[in-house]
Design a protein around this motif. Structure first.
Motif, PDB file in Angstrom:
ATOM      1  N   TYR A 116      45.624 -51.435  -1.000  1.00 60.45           N
ATOM      2  CA  TYR A 116      45.317 -50.412   0.160  1.00 60.45           C
ATOM      3  C   TYR A 116      45.113 -49.294   0.180  1.00 60.45           C
ATOM      4  CZ  TYR A 116      49.853 -48.753  -2.044  1.00 60.45           C
ATOM      5  OH  TYR A 116      50.204 -47.725  -3.005  1.00 60.45           O
ATOM      6  N   ASP A 117      44.929 -48.649  -1.042  1.00 56.78           N
ATOM      7  CA  ASP A 117      44.008 -47.570  -1.752  1.00 56.78           C
ATOM      8  C   ASP A 117      43.430 -47.118  -2.147  1.00 56.78           C
ATOM      9  OD1 ASP A 117      43.666 -45.045  -0.204  1.00 56.78           O
ATOM     10  OD2 ASP A 117      44.157 -44.231  -2.299  1.00 56.78           O
ATOM     11  N   HIS A 118      41.787 -46.909  -2.994  1.00 58.48           N
ATOM     12  CA  HIS A 118      41.018 -46.643  -3.627  1.00 58.48           C
ATOM     13  C   HIS A 118      41.399 -46.188  -4.600  1.00 58.48           C
ATOM     14  CE1 HIS A 118      37.840 -47.580  -0.498  1.00 58.48           C
ATOM     15  NE2 HIS A 118      38.043 -47.181   0.004  1.00 58.48           N
ATOM     16  N   ASN A 119      42.061 -45.091  -5.327  1.00 57.10           N
ATOM     17  CA  ASN A 119      43.345 -44.715  -6.254  1.00 57.10           C
ATOM     18  C   ASN A 119      44.434 -44.735  -5.957  1.00 57.10           C
ATOM     19  OD1 ASN A 119      40.900 -42.947  -6.604  1.00 57.10           O
ATOM     20  ND2 ASN A 119      41.187 -41.395  -4.981  1.00 57.10           N
ATOM     21  N   THR A 120      44.715 -46.201  -6.217  1.00 58.79           N
ATOM     22  CA  THR A 120      45.786 -46.731  -6.294  1.00 58.79           C
ATOM     23  C   THR A 120      45.511 -48.087  -7.464  1.00 58.79           C
ATOM     24  OG1 THR A 120      46.234 -48.132  -4.071  1.00 58.79           O
ATOM     25  CG2 THR A 120      47.093 -46.005  -4.259  1.00 58.79           C
TER      26      THR A 120
END
Length: 202
Positions: A116-120
């Motif tokens: 859901y997020d690029h950095n998770t």
């Protein structure tokens, strides 16, 4: 988060939740708030019969809601009373609503990475029993997302709290021309309730 998911979250936040549902959700609000107040990790296992539809929708949207409201140390899981497979339409619905879905293992019970997020870290989605080694053994809340699992599992080993929050099965629309709409609306309904829960945490 990508623009499509940001737009979906905007839609989610605009949905109304009636007072009866807020009453049903309150035990989960209280559980999460207690953990936050005590500075403890928050483990939540969403359970339905087949771990194929509602439990995955609940797991993923609860994890996103916790991130949206910056509630730390939340890890959401899912499981079933039996192992089957995550229904393919669930993956399609996630993609349509802005979640990146990668199938990382084929077979009768495929494994998906959901971002859901690029950095998770991705959420790992596949069907498993609620007591699978992939899920926590203790110190978790068991959320019963279907009436069959709620009635059939009066006791969940290791759970600190057992909370029924049931949803209508989108399976009723399978093989009909309403399938896309029903899966989308059920996903948004579940998302709105998970966002409500985490919005209440102080």
């Amino acid at each position: 988060m990508n623009a499509k998911l940001v737009n979906t979250i905007s839609d989610i936040l605009s949905l109304e939740i009636d007072q009866d549902r807020k009453t049903i959700l309150q035990p989960l609000v209280d559980y999460v708030q207690g953990k936050v107040t005590d500075g403890l990790a928050i483990n939540i296992n969403f359970i339905c019969t087949h771990n194929s539809r509602r439990s995955h929708l609940s797991q993923v949207w609860a994890q996103i809601a916790a991130a949206h409201y910056k509630i730390p140390r939340v890890i959401c899981y899912s499981g079933g009373t039996e192992e089957t497979a995550m229904f393919p339409k669930i993956a399609e619905t996630f993609v349509d609503q802005g979640i990146e879905v990668m199938k990382i293992c084929e077979g009768s019970n495929p494994i998906y990475a959901l971002k859901y997020d690029h950095n998770t870290l991705p959420i790992i989605g596949f069907s498993k029993k609620y007591d699978s080694p992939f899920n926590p053994e203790s110190n978790f809340a068991a959320i019963m997302t279907c009436s069959q699992a709620d009635g059939g599992c009066p006791f969940i080993p290791g759970a600190e709290k057992r909370i029924p929050i049931t949803f209508e099965d989108p399976k009723i629309s399978d093989n009909t021309n309403q399938q896309d709409q029903i899966y989308s609306s059920r996903s948004l309904e579940i998302a709105s309730e998970m966002f409500y829960v985490f919005s209440q945490i102080k």
